[in-house]
Design a protein around this motif. Structure first.
Motif, PDB file in Angstrom:
ATOM      1  N   ILE A  47       3.770   8.633   1.987  1.00 47.56           N
ATOM      2  CA  ILE A  47       2.747   9.544   2.521  1.00 47.56           C
ATOM      3  C   ILE A  47       1.649   9.743   1.474  1.00 47.56           C
ATOM      4  O   ILE A  47       0.467   9.856   1.811  1.00 47.56           O
ATOM      5  N   ASP A  48       2.033   9.740   0.210  1.00 48.60           N
ATOM      6  CA  ASP A  48       1.034   9.902  -0.862  1.00 48.60           C
ATOM      7  C   ASP A  48      -0.002   8.774  -0.830  1.00 48.60           C
ATOM      8  O   ASP A  48      -1.177   8.992  -1.142  1.00 48.60           O
ATOM      9  N   ASP A  49       0.437   7.563  -0.472  1.00 51.73           N
ATOM     10  CA  ASP A  49      -0.527   6.451  -0.382  1.00 51.73           C
ATOM     11  C   ASP A  49      -1.509   6.688   0.773  1.00 51.73           C
ATOM     12  O   ASP A  49      -2.704   6.406   0.656  1.00 51.73           O
ATOM     13  N   SER A  50      -0.990   7.210   1.899  1.00 52.63           N
ATOM     14  CA  SER A  50      -1.889   7.518   3.025  1.00 52.63           C
ATOM     15  C   SER A  50      -2.848   8.638   2.625  1.00 52.63           C
ATOM     16  O   SER A  50      -4.031   8.622   2.963  1.00 52.63           O
ATOM     17  N   LEU A  51      -2.304   9.605   1.875  1.00 54.64           N
ATOM     18  CA  LEU A  51      -3.124  10.717   1.387  1.00 54.64           C
ATOM     19  C   LEU A  51      -4.240  10.206   0.461  1.00 54.64           C
ATOM     20  O   LEU A  51      -5.394  10.648   0.558  1.00 54.64           O
ATOM     21  N   ALA A  52      -3.901   9.259  -0.375  1.00 58.22           N
ATOM     22  CA  ALA A  52      -4.907   8.705  -1.297  1.00 58.22           C
ATOM     23  C   ALA A  52      -6.007   8.003  -0.499  1.00 58.22           C
ATOM     24  O   ALA A  52      -7.202   8.125  -0.821  1.00 58.22           O
ATOM     25  N   PHE A  53      -5.613   7.277   0.556  1.00 57.55           N
ATOM     26  CA  PHE A  53      -6.607   6.633   1.423  1.00 57.55           C
ATOM     27  C   PHE A  53      -7.515   7.696   2.055  1.00 57.55           C
ATOM     28  O   PHE A  53      -8.748   7.554   2.078  1.00 57.55           O
ATOM     29  N   ILE A  54      -6.915   8.787   2.541  1.00 57.34           N
ATOM     30  CA  ILE A  54      -7.698   9.839   3.203  1.00 57.34           C
ATOM     31  C   ILE A  54      -8.670  10.482   2.210  1.00 57.34           C
ATOM     32  O   ILE A  54      -9.848  10.697   2.518  1.00 57.34           O
ATOM     33  N   LYS A  55      -8.179  10.746   1.003  1.00 53.52           N
ATOM     34  CA  LYS A  55      -9.056  11.367  -0.012  1.00 53.52           C
ATOM     35  C   LYS A  55     -10.210  10.435  -0.369  1.00 53.52           C
ATOM     36  O   LYS A  55     -11.356  10.876  -0.508  1.00 53.52           O
TER      37      LYS A  55
END
Ligand SMILES: CC(C)(COP(=O)(O)OP(=O)(O)OC[C@H]1O[C@@H](n2cnc3c(N)ncnc32)[C@H](O)[C@@H]1OP(=O)(O)O)[C@@H](O)C(=O)NCCC(=O)NCCS
Length: 184
Positions: A47-55
């Motif tokens: 989920i952190d990787d998806s979060l990094a993409f979103i940021k």
């Protein structure tokens, strides 16, 4: 918040921090399908990787370089469509997209893409929109051709899909051409 209505069922919404878990869940359940044509699947493992993409998408939007939208079908996240960094100097941009395998085959991407091209020409007042698809990605090439884009050339071995390179077909359309061909 940026929200674009495609039709009665489909909306595009700028991707947000709260979407991270839902976004990662789609990637997780589509891993082998996505891996066939997109290069980032193996580097998106939490989920952190998806979060990094979103940021990074939010940062892109804040800098007025374009945006990434979740594609929502009846309030369910089913895919992503977005602009790669807008080239303001040359007035052009590239569009990228993907959709949950379960929701292929009903025109969601074609319709969403048409709206994004309209946005590029009408809101951003750009001159040229490009979409690059692997030459073997028949479904993606079909979308772009259905929208009236013109095949401009092939860039060789331009995408690395984990252990081999693929050629990319470059499709483009100018603002004037879109007025004539975009309604096809
Ligand atoms: C490439 C990809 C986006 C194509 O998705 P798709 O579902 O074929 O695209 P659309 O949502 O536009 O649907 C088109 C299909 O719906 C049909 N359709 C139904 N109603 C439609 C409508 N109103 N408008 C357009 N097409 C419609 C089309 O005939 C077509 O069917 P077909 O596949 O039997 O020819 C999808 O396979 C994907 O995400 N793949 C993995 C990632 C990827 O390749 N991304 C692109 C990298 S360049």
């Amino acid at each position: 918040m940026l929200l674009l209505k495609v039709d009665e069922e489909i909306v595009l919404k700028a991707i947000e921090i709260d979407d991270a878990a839902a976004l990662f869940a789609i990637v997780e359940s589509n891993r082998s399908y996505l891996r066939e044509w997109v290069p980032w699947v193996d580097t998106n493992t939490s989920i952190d990787d998806s979060l990094a993409f979103i940021k990074s998408s939010q940062e892109q939007h804040n800098q007025n370089l374009g945006f990434q939208c979740g594609i929502w079908l009846s309030n369910q996240l089913v895919g992503v469509i977005g602009f790669l960094c807008v080239d303001w100097l040359n007035k052009n941009v590239e569009i990228g997209y993907w959709i949950d395998a379960k929701h292929q085959g009903s025109g969601i991407i074609t319709k969403s893409c048409r709206l994004m091209v309209n946005y590029a020409f009408n809101e951003y007042q750009l001159h040229h929109v490009q979409i690059r698809c692997a030459t073997g990605n028949r479904k993606s090439c079909a979308i772009v051709e259905r929208l009236g884009f013109i095949k401009e050339g092939i860039t060789r071995q331009a995408e690395f899909l984990y252990d081999y390179y693929v050629d990319l077909c470059i499709y483009g359309i100018t603002a004037d051409e879109w007025k004539v061909r975009g309604s096809i």
